[in-house]
Design a protein around this motif. Structure first.
Motif, PDB file in Angstrom:
ATOM      1  N   LEU A  47       0.825  -1.212   0.000  1.00  0.00           N
ATOM      2  CA  LEU A  47       0.000   0.000   0.000  1.00  0.00           C
ATOM      3  C   LEU A  47       0.864   1.270   0.000  1.00  0.00           C
ATOM      4  CD1 LEU A  47      -2.717   1.433   0.103  1.00  0.00           C
ATOM      5  CD2 LEU A  47      -2.919   0.856   2.508  1.00  0.00           C
ATOM      6  N   PRO A  48       1.828   1.410   0.907  1.00  0.00           N
ATOM      7  CA  PRO A  48       2.695   2.595   0.818  1.00  0.00           C
ATOM      8  C   PRO A  48       3.479   2.639  -0.483  1.00  0.00           C
ATOM      9  CG  PRO A  48       3.238   1.280   2.778  1.00  0.00           C
ATOM     10  CD  PRO A  48       2.104   0.610   2.108  1.00  0.00           C
ATOM     11  N   ALA A  49       3.848   1.450  -1.007  1.00  0.00           N
ATOM     12  CA  ALA A  49       4.616   1.433  -2.260  1.00  0.00           C
ATOM     13  C   ALA A  49       3.812   2.062  -3.394  1.00  0.00           C
ATOM     14  CB  ALA A  49       5.011  -0.002  -2.622  1.00  0.00           C
ATOM     15  N   VAL A  50       2.504   1.833  -3.382  1.00  0.00           N
ATOM     16  CA  VAL A  50       1.652   2.400  -4.425  1.00  0.00           C
ATOM     17  C   VAL A  50       1.518   3.905  -4.242  1.00  0.00           C
ATOM     18  CG1 VAL A  50      -0.711   2.414  -5.356  1.00  0.00           C
ATOM     19  CG2 VAL A  50       0.377   0.252  -4.764  1.00  0.00           C
ATOM     20  N   ILE A  51       1.421   4.326  -2.988  1.00  0.00           N
ATOM     21  CA  ILE A  51       1.189   5.746  -2.716  1.00  0.00           C
ATOM     22  C   ILE A  51       2.452   6.589  -2.889  1.00  0.00           C
ATOM     23  CG2 ILE A  51       0.545   7.407  -0.907  1.00  0.00           C
ATOM     24  CD1 ILE A  51      -1.364   5.303   0.203  1.00  0.00           C
ATOM     25  N   LEU A  52       3.596   6.064  -2.410  1.00  0.00           N
ATOM     26  CA  LEU A  52       4.826   6.870  -2.409  1.00  0.00           C
ATOM     27  C   LEU A  52       5.449   6.993  -3.801  1.00  0.00           C
ATOM     28  CD1 LEU A  52       6.487   5.430   0.838  1.00  0.00           C
ATOM     29  CD2 LEU A  52       5.563   7.749   0.565  1.00  0.00           C
ATOM     30  N   GLU A  53       6.121   8.111  -4.020  1.00  0.00           N
ATOM     31  CA  GLU A  53       6.905   8.313  -5.252  1.00  0.00           C
ATOM     32  C   GLU A  53       8.096   7.356  -5.238  1.00  0.00           C
ATOM     33  OE1 GLU A  53       6.703  10.461  -7.852  1.00  0.00           O
ATOM     34  OE2 GLU A  53       4.756  11.188  -7.127  1.00  0.00           O
ATOM     35  N   ALA A  96      15.865  -3.459 -15.259  1.00  0.00           N
ATOM     36  CA  ALA A  96      16.705  -2.368 -14.747  1.00  0.00           C
ATOM     37  C   ALA A  96      16.291  -1.055 -15.411  1.00  0.00           C
ATOM     38  CB  ALA A  96      18.176  -2.674 -15.007  1.00  0.00           C
ATOM     39  N   GLY A  97      15.983  -1.135 -16.709  1.00  0.00           N
ATOM     40  CA  GLY A  97      15.541   0.046 -17.441  1.00  0.00           C
ATOM     41  C   GLY A  97      14.226   0.593 -16.900  1.00  0.00           C
ATOM     42  N   GLN A  98      13.288  -0.310 -16.622  1.00  0.00           N
ATOM     43  CA  GLN A  98      11.995   0.128 -16.065  1.00  0.00           C
ATOM     44  C   GLN A  98      12.195   0.832 -14.733  1.00  0.00           C
ATOM     45  OE1 GLN A  98       9.516  -3.334 -15.797  1.00  0.00           O
ATOM     46  NE2 GLN A  98       9.332  -3.566 -18.015  1.00  0.00           N
ATOM     47  N   PHE A  99      13.128   0.295 -13.947  1.00  0.00           N
ATOM     48  CA  PHE A  99      13.416   0.908 -12.650  1.00  0.00           C
ATOM     49  C   PHE A  99      13.986   2.324 -12.848  1.00  0.00           C
ATOM     50  CE2 PHE A  99      16.728   1.824  -9.459  1.00  0.00           C
ATOM     51  CZ  PHE A  99      15.932   1.931  -8.338  1.00  0.00           C
ATOM     52  N   ARG A 100      14.972   2.424 -13.752  1.00  0.00           N
ATOM     53  CA  ARG A 100      15.616   3.720 -14.006  1.00  0.00           C
ATOM     54  C   ARG A 100      14.605   4.778 -14.428  1.00  0.00           C
ATOM     55  NH1 ARG A 100      19.354   0.973 -16.972  1.00  0.00           N
ATOM     56  NH2 ARG A 100      21.159   0.507 -15.662  1.00  0.00           N
ATOM     57  N   ASN A 101      13.619   4.331 -15.223  1.00  0.00           N
ATOM     58  CA  ASN A 101      12.639   5.284 -15.724  1.00  0.00           C
ATOM     59  C   ASN A 101      11.487   5.530 -14.753  1.00  0.00           C
ATOM     60  OD1 ASN A 101      14.037   5.617 -18.129  1.00  0.00           O
ATOM     61  ND2 ASN A 101      13.114   3.760 -18.983  1.00  0.00           N
ATOM     62  N   GLY A 102      11.590   4.930 -13.574  1.00  0.00           N
ATOM     63  CA  GLY A 102      10.544   5.143 -12.566  1.00  0.00           C
ATOM     64  C   GLY A 102       9.215   4.500 -12.934  1.00  0.00           C
ATOM     65  N   HIS A 103       9.265   3.385 -13.652  1.00  0.00           N
ATOM     66  CA  HIS A 103       8.026   2.732 -14.083  1.00  0.00           C
ATOM     67  C   HIS A 103       7.596   1.585 -13.169  1.00  0.00           C
ATOM     68  CE1 HIS A 103       8.555   4.289 -18.467  1.00  0.00           C
ATOM     69  NE2 HIS A 103       8.168   5.217 -17.616  1.00  0.00           N
ATOM     70  N   LEU A 104       8.251   1.455 -12.020  1.00  0.00           N
ATOM     71  CA  LEU A 104       7.907   0.335 -11.134  1.00  0.00           C
ATOM     72  C   LEU A 104       7.482   0.839  -9.755  1.00  0.00           C
ATOM     73  CD1 LEU A 104      10.852  -2.152 -11.844  1.00  0.00           C
ATOM     74  CD2 LEU A 104       8.478  -2.392 -12.601  1.00  0.00           C
ATOM     75  N   ASP A 105       6.434   0.218  -9.200  1.00  0.00           N
ATOM     76  CA  ASP A 105       6.071   0.487  -7.809  1.00  0.00           C
ATOM     77  C   ASP A 105       6.848  -0.442  -6.876  1.00  0.00           C
ATOM     78  OD1 ASP A 105       3.954   2.348  -8.452  1.00  0.00           O
ATOM     79  OD2 ASP A 105       2.794   0.608  -9.127  1.00  0.00           O
ATOM     80  N   LEU A 106       7.014  -1.695  -7.336  1.00  0.00           N
ATOM     81  CA  LEU A 106       7.650  -2.722  -6.503  1.00  0.00           C
ATOM     82  C   LEU A 106       8.726  -3.433  -7.295  1.00  0.00           C
ATOM     83  CD1 LEU A 106       4.524  -4.728  -5.201  1.00  0.00           C
ATOM     84  CD2 LEU A 106       5.906  -3.165  -3.832  1.00  0.00           C
ATOM     85  N   LEU A 107       9.897  -3.598  -6.686  1.00  0.00           N
ATOM     86  CA  LEU A 107      10.932  -4.417  -7.318  1.00  0.00           C
ATOM     87  C   LEU A 107      11.425  -5.441  -6.300  1.00  0.00           C
ATOM     88  CD1 LEU A 107      12.819  -5.069  -9.679  1.00  0.00           C
ATOM     89  CD2 LEU A 107      14.394  -3.312  -8.826  1.00  0.00           C
ATOM     90  N   TYR A 108      11.175  -6.713  -6.578  1.00  0.00           N
ATOM     91  CA  TYR A 108      11.626  -7.796  -5.690  1.00  0.00           C
ATOM     92  C   TYR A 108      13.038  -8.211  -6.076  1.00  0.00           C
ATOM     93  CZ  TYR A 108       6.878  -8.517  -3.918  1.00  0.00           C
ATOM     94  OH  TYR A 108       5.667  -8.349  -3.310  1.00  0.00           O
ATOM     95  N   VAL A 109      13.915  -8.300  -5.095  1.00  0.00           N
ATOM     96  CA  VAL A 109      15.279  -8.775  -5.367  1.00  0.00           C
ATOM     97  C   VAL A 109      15.746  -9.710  -4.247  1.00  0.00           C
ATOM     98  CG1 VAL A 109      16.072  -6.788  -6.721  1.00  0.00           C
ATOM     99  CG2 VAL A 109      16.267  -6.736  -4.253  1.00  0.00           C
ATOM    100  N   ALA A 110      16.683 -10.584  -4.590  1.00  0.00           N
ATOM    101  CA  ALA A 110      17.263 -11.478  -3.582  1.00  0.00           C
ATOM    102  C   ALA A 110      18.412 -10.758  -2.883  1.00  0.00           C
ATOM    103  CB  ALA A 110      17.764 -12.748  -4.261  1.00  0.00           C
TER     104      ALA A 110
END
Ligand code: ADP
Ligand code: ZN
Length: 513
Positions: A47-53, A96-110
């Motif tokens: 929920l905060p991930a969706v709301i926050l920039e 990685a590109g989607q992340f750089r462009n701010g197109h992701l709300d959530l990124l799961y990583v190990a």
């Protein structure tokens, strides 16, 4: 916040603690939350991930489950992706590109990725809204699944100084909690410790007499419902699954010895309601999010209360009533003892013995099951009667055991509280054991007073005394039994005591301490 809760997640309200956690994160505060399975942890960060920039980073140890979590979030229209070694390089660079462009709300990583220089660089290229550490107990050596990789996360607050960090775990012991908190270096965090009570679960323990017949009867109560049957060995998993299939029941096996693709197929069939029952070893269940599991049956003795709680906790995640049944026989104890005896490290062996003895106490005593489970996590259950376990519902037959309890207590008192269960029972049953004779314990007044009853009976009674907290046992390999204050009125015949009617059928092997 509330409108996002309705619109994105389709929920009408918060579950306990969720709102407080979400608010803290939105305020930019660190959070450490211990919540039971099914408590709704994902919402607390999604929920905060969706709301926050910016993008929320979710560190999760279970690569195999990342895809499921991402699929679940996407189904709610959340822009989610995962980055791990199972993806081909071109997909990794696309994400990685989607992340750089701010197109992701959530990124799961190990967590191991977190240690890589390239990834740390990437983090600097786009705003991170929030860092989440899922299964945070993996940082603790005291926990049951310590992962050295996780220790790299202790530098997270230095690496992301302006980002709130939220750590979650469903592993409840206070020791693991303190250890994990210490390692994380959170900045004045909101610490939440949810109640571990699962009010929609009913607990029940049955004496295992004819395991197969009892299993079929239990399944008869749950026709067409989803459930898990836990067994200890792969062989017994296969046998039980075959037996059920022959009876026309939709059941599939699951254990680490099956080929990967078969295991995955069976798990998916269960998730999609294409089979009713999964018969499994404890390898099954970590991270399974199937909301409508209506029952969990343990056909063999679990190794610890912690494990039992986690395994039964998979039932009823949707909040609807669900049933947890343990089939218990004292004859199962030596089987677990056999495995414990193969543990070489003395300290580990001691821990395993303590864990086993607590499970046996849980199963054989007449104290509310819920109370014992919560007690294990340091939580005291406030009500006298939980109204949803076999003990509180009064479905167990009870017998008076005042006189017998006095015999045990006086044997403990007369030997200065210096001996363990086996020795005390040897005194009461009049054993000719050499050590006992050398100590002159055959001259005690209580020697042999209880020889008309089996050792099994005395062991159950001693467990009852432990559960009712009239006596206590030291931890470790040589557990001495001590009297507690509550034992005095009983010794002086000022109070009475009851226990569960003992198991009738005699088992071949006598359990050892
Ligand atoms: P956990 O990770 O703590 O075990 P999950 O986040 O998987 O729990 O949530 C458990 C279940 O509860 C999921 O099916 C989820 O959709 C549901 N859930 C979570 N929060 C709420 C809520 N506020 N209202 C209704 N259902 C919820
Ligand atoms: Zn109860």
């Amino acid at each position: 916040m509330r409108s996002t809760l309705h619109k994105v997640f389709g929920f009408s309200g918060f579950r306990p603690n969720q709102e407080e956690i979400v608010r803290a994160i939105l305020d930019g505060r660190d959070v450490f939350a211990v919540m039971p399975t099914g408590g709704g942890k994902s919402l607390c960060y999604q929920l905060p991930a969706v709301i926050l920039e910016g993008t929320a980073l979710i560190l999760s140890p279970l690569i195999a489950l990342m895809k499921d979590q991402v699929d679940g979030a996407r189904a709610n229209g959340i822009r989610a992706a995962y980055l791990n070694s199972t993806l081909p390089p071109f997909e990794q660079s696309e994400i990685a590109g989607q992340f750089r462009n701010g197109h992701l709300d959530l990124l799961y990583v190990a967590p191991e990725r977190f240690a890589q220089e390239g990834f740390r660089q990437l983090l600097g290229e786009s705003p991170v809204s929030l860092a989440v550490i899922d299964e945070a107990h993996c940082m603790s050596e005291w926990g049951h699944d310590f992962r050295p990789d996780y220790l790299t996360l202790s530098s997270i607050s230095e690496l992301l100084p302006d980002v709130p960090i939220a750590a979650f775990t469903a592993t409840a012991t206070h020791r693991v909690q303190a250890d994990t908190l210490g390692k994380l270096g959170l900045r004045c965090p909101l610490v939440i410790r949810a109640s571990f009570d699962r009010p929609n679960l009913t607990y029940e323990v049955l004496f295992k007499e004819n395991g197969r017949q009892q299993l079929l009867e239990l399944l008869g109560r749950h026709c067409g419902q989803a459930g898990i049957i836990y067994r200890t060995s792969r062989k017994s998993v296969n046998e039980t699954a075959k037996m059920l299939q022959k009876k026309g029941i939709r059941a599939l096996p699951y254990h680490a010895g099956l080929p990967d693709d078969e295991r995955r197929r069976n798990q998916e069939a269960f998730i999609r309601d294409e089979t009713d029952i999964i018969v499994a070893t404890i390898a099954f269940g970590m991270g399974i999010d199937k909301p409508n599991i209506r029952f969990v049956i343990h056909a063999d003795l679990p190794k610890s209360i912690e494990g039992y709680y986690q395994e039964t906790g998979r039932a009823g995640r949707d909040g609807e009533p669900a049933h947890c049944t343990l089939l218990f026989s004292q004859g199962d104890i030596p089987k677990v003892r056999f495995f414990i005896d193969t543990i070489i490290d003395e300290q580990e062996r001691g821990k395993a013995l303590d864990a086993l003895s607590k499970v046996v106490t849980f199963a054989s005593s007449s104290v509310c099951r819920r109370k014992i489970l919560l007690d294990h996590f340091g939580e005291s259950y406030p009500k006298e009667n939980c109204a949803s376990c076999d003990i509180c519902l009064g479905t167990k037959e009870m017998v008076d055991c005042t006189r017998e309890a006095q015999m045990i207590l006086s044997a403990i008192a007369r030997t200065d509280q210096r001996f363990g269960a086996t020795h005390i029972i040897d005194i009461v049953t009049g054993s000719r054991n050499r050590k006992l004779l050398e100590l002159g314990h055959d001259r005690l007044k209580t020697y042999g007073v209880g020889k008309n009853k089996s050792k099994k009976f005395w062991r159950q009674l001693l467990d009852e005394l432990l559960a009712q907290k009239l006596v206590v046992k030291a931890e470790g390999l040589y557990p001495t039994i001590y009297l507690l204050e509550k034992a005095l009125p009983l010794l002086k015949s000022e109070s009475e005591m009851e226990m569960q009617k003992p198991e009738e059928r005699s088992s071949r092997a006598e359990p050892k301490t």
